[in-house]
Design a protein around this motif. Structure first.
Motif, PDB file in Angstrom:
ATOM      1  N   ASP A 177       2.352  -6.248  -1.966  1.00 35.03           N
ATOM      2  CA  ASP A 177       1.242  -6.432  -1.383  1.00 35.03           C
ATOM      3  C   ASP A 177       0.700  -7.725  -2.088  1.00 35.03           C
ATOM      4  O   ASP A 177      -0.054  -8.625  -1.660  1.00 35.03           O
ATOM      5  CB  ASP A 177       0.268  -5.277  -1.361  1.00 35.03           C
ATOM      6  CG  ASP A 177       0.623  -4.164  -0.464  1.00 35.03           C
ATOM      7  OD1 ASP A 177       1.200  -4.382   0.679  1.00 35.03           O
ATOM      8  OD2 ASP A 177       0.415  -3.049  -0.895  1.00 35.03           O
ATOM      9  N   HIS A 194       6.442  -2.904   4.594  1.00 36.32           N
ATOM     10  CA  HIS A 194       6.926  -1.910   3.405  1.00 36.32           C
ATOM     11  C   HIS A 194       8.124  -1.356   4.016  1.00 36.32           C
ATOM     12  O   HIS A 194       8.050  -0.911   5.253  1.00 36.32           O
ATOM     13  CB  HIS A 194       5.847  -1.056   3.163  1.00 36.32           C
ATOM     14  CG  HIS A 194       4.857  -1.525   2.248  1.00 36.32           C
ATOM     15  ND1 HIS A 194       5.216  -1.384   0.828  1.00 36.32           N
ATOM     16  CD2 HIS A 194       3.712  -1.897   2.483  1.00 36.32           C
ATOM     17  CE1 HIS A 194       3.965  -1.916   0.029  1.00 36.32           C
ATOM     18  NE2 HIS A 194       2.864  -2.386   1.272  1.00 36.32           N
ATOM     19  N   ASP A 197       7.942   2.014   5.918  1.00 32.12           N
ATOM     20  CA  ASP A 197       7.263   1.691   7.297  1.00 32.12           C
ATOM     21  C   ASP A 197       8.394   1.435   8.400  1.00 32.12           C
ATOM     22  O   ASP A 197       7.903   1.290   9.709  1.00 32.12           O
ATOM     23  CB  ASP A 197       6.069   1.032   7.557  1.00 32.12           C
ATOM     24  CG  ASP A 197       4.996   1.333   6.508  1.00 32.12           C
ATOM     25  OD1 ASP A 197       4.894   2.608   6.067  1.00 32.12           O
ATOM     26  OD2 ASP A 197       4.388   0.571   6.086  1.00 32.12           O
ATOM     27  N   VAL A 275      10.673   3.038  -4.390  1.00 31.53           N
ATOM     28  CA  VAL A 275       9.264   3.183  -4.747  1.00 31.53           C
ATOM     29  C   VAL A 275       8.904   2.111  -5.842  1.00 31.53           C
ATOM     30  O   VAL A 275       9.705   2.119  -6.956  1.00 31.53           O
ATOM     31  CB  VAL A 275       8.792   4.362  -5.015  1.00 31.53           C
ATOM     32  CG1 VAL A 275       7.296   4.322  -5.555  1.00 31.53           C
ATOM     33  CG2 VAL A 275       8.884   5.269  -3.717  1.00 31.53           C
ATOM     34  N   SER A 279       2.824   0.004  -7.851  1.00 30.92           N
ATOM     35  CA  SER A 279       2.090   0.073  -6.526  1.00 30.92           C
ATOM     36  C   SER A 279       2.138   1.613  -6.088  1.00 30.92           C
ATOM     37  O   SER A 279       1.331   2.221  -5.367  1.00 30.92           O
ATOM     38  CB  SER A 279       2.561  -0.911  -5.471  1.00 30.92           C
ATOM     39  OG  SER A 279       3.598  -0.671  -4.909  1.00 30.92           O
ATOM     40  N   LEU A 281       4.010   2.387  -4.071  1.00 27.64           N
ATOM     41  CA  LEU A 281       4.724   2.365  -2.307  1.00 27.64           C
ATOM     42  C   LEU A 281       6.018   1.758  -2.637  1.00 27.64           C
ATOM     43  O   LEU A 281       6.705   1.203  -3.534  1.00 27.64           O
ATOM     44  CB  LEU A 281       3.793   1.414  -1.717  1.00 27.64           C
ATOM     45  CG  LEU A 281       2.311   1.850  -1.533  1.00 27.64           C
ATOM     46  CD1 LEU A 281       1.335   0.544  -1.205  1.00 27.64           C
ATOM     47  CD2 LEU A 281       2.005   3.124  -0.758  1.00 27.64           C
ATOM     48  N   SER A 282       6.472   2.042  -1.307  1.00 28.93           N
ATOM     49  CA  SER A 282       8.261   1.291  -1.205  1.00 28.93           C
ATOM     50  C   SER A 282       8.080  -0.307  -1.291  1.00 28.93           C
ATOM     51  O   SER A 282       6.996  -0.900  -1.065  1.00 28.93           O
ATOM     52  CB  SER A 282       8.827   1.735   0.220  1.00 28.93           C
ATOM     53  OG  SER A 282       7.879   1.083   1.391  1.00 28.93           O
TER      54      SER A 282
END
Length: 293
Positions: A177, A194, A197, A275, A279, A281-282
Motif C-alpha cells: 500500500d 493484495h 484477494d 503476510v 502491514s 496484510l498479504s
C-alpha cells in the motif's frame, strides 16, 4: 551510562558479532554466519521496539532447509540459483524468453535495469526502472544534471514524507500500500492488488496481460522463501510470462545476490500471499502504466 551486555550485542555490527561468536563458541559462530548470509531486502524495523524487531527478523529469515543449504556463497558472484528456478543467463532461460508470446515488458525494463542502492531499496529501484521504461516526462536529475531521469537518489523528492521518505525506507523498505501511494505521486496510472484477494487464476492473468505490453509493468512484492531463495520480503518487476512452463521472468533488482530468473507462477503466488509483518496484510502486485489520454 553503562549498557548491559545484551544491549551491547544488539548494537554490534553484523560482522563484529560474527567474529565475537567465533572466538567464543564455534556453534555460535556458525549461527551468526547463517544470519548474516540471509540478510536481504526485507524491511528492518525501527530500533524503538525490540519485540517487534525480533518478530520481524524471525519472519524474514524463515526459509526452507533447501534454501538455507543453497545459501553457501561461491568464491565470487551472487548466491547459487535454486534448482526449481531457471536463470535468464542459461540457454534454457534465453530460449524461454524468445519463445514467449508475453515478453513485451522485458525490452523497455531491461534497458533501464537498476540495482538497488542499499538492501532496503528494492521498491525504489523497481519503481524507477518502471518510470523510466514508461517513457513519461522525466524530472531534473541530481545524478545526471544534463539529462532528466528518474533515479533512486531523487525518488522521494516529490513524495509526501508522511507517505514515504528516504530515511525510513532505507531501514524498513515499503509495503504494498505504501508503494502504491508513493507511485500515485507520479503522472502514471497505479493499481494495486493484495494476493490474498486474488485467486491463482486472477494472479496469473494479471501477470500474463501486463507482461504482454510495454506501456504498463507488474511490480511484484513477495517473500523469497516461497520461491526457494534465501531472504525475506522483496520487490522486483516481472518482465515476461511463458505459458508452456507457466512461469514468469523476475528481474531481480538485488543483482549482487540473485540473477534474473524464471519462477513458476504457483510459487510466485505463494510468495505474494505471504503476510507482510509491517502491514499485517498479504503482499501482491502493483501495476503501473501510462495514463489514458
Amino acid at each position: 551510562m553503562v549498557r548491559s551486555s545484551t544491549s551491547a550485542v544488539r548494537t554490534m555490527p553484523r560482522y563484529s558479532l560474527i567474529r565475537a561468536a567465533r572466538s567464543a563458541n564455534p556453534l555460535a559462530w556458525l549461527a551468526a554466519c547463517v544470519v548474516a548470509t540471509l540478510a536481504a531486502c526485507a524491511p528492518v524495523p525501527p530500533a524503538g521496539n525490540q519485540a517487534a524487531d525480533q518478530t520481524s527478523h524471525q519472519a524474514s529469515l524463515q526459509v526452507p532447509a533447501s534454501a538455507a543449504s543453497a545459501a553457501a556463497r561461491p568464491a565470487a558472484g551472487p548466491l547459487p540459483v535454486p534448482p526449481n528456478l531457471i536463470a535468464l543467463t542459461q540457454p534454457a532461460g534465453q530460449k524461454r524468453l524468445m519463445a514467449s508470446a508475453h515478453n513485451q515488458s522485458y525490452w523497455p525494463l531491461s534497458e533501464y535495469f537498476e540495482t538497488q542502492r542499499n538492501e532496503a531499496y528494492c521498491s525504489v529501484a523497481t519503481s524507477v526502472m518502471a518510470l523510466n521504461a514508461l517513457g513519461i516526462h522525466r524530472p531534473e536529475s541530481t545524478q545526471y544534471p544534463d539529462f532528466p531521469y528518474f533515479s533512486q537518489e531523487d525518488f522521494f523528492r516529490s513524495i509526501d514524507p508522511q507517505v514515504a521518505n528516504a530515511a525510513q525506507v532505507s531501514k524498513e523498505g515499503m509495503t504494498l500500500d505504501q508503494l502504491g501511494a508513493a507511485l500515485s505521486t507520479f503522472p502514471v496510472e497505479v493499481r494495486k492488488f493484495h494476493a490474498g484477494d486474488l485467486t491463482l487464476g486472477q494472479f496469473r492473468d494479471l501477470i500474463r496481460d501486463t507482461t504482454g505490453r510495454s506501456d504498463r509493468f507488474a511490480l511484484l512484492n513477495f517473500r523469497r522463501a516461497e520461491i526457494g531463495e534465501a531472504g525475506g520480503g522483496h520487490w522486483s518487476p516481472l518482465a515476461a510470462y511463458d505459458a508452456a512452463s507457466d512461469s514468469a521472468l523476475l528481474l531481480d533488482v538485488a543483482r549482487y545476490k540473485y540473477p534474473a530468473v524464471w519462477v513458476p507462477v504457483t510459487q510466485l503466488y505463494a510468495g505474494a500471499q505471504a503476510v507482510d509483518s509491517v502491514s499485517g496484510l498479504s503482499r501482491g502486485i502493483v501495476i503501473v502504466g501510462t495514463r489514458a489520454n
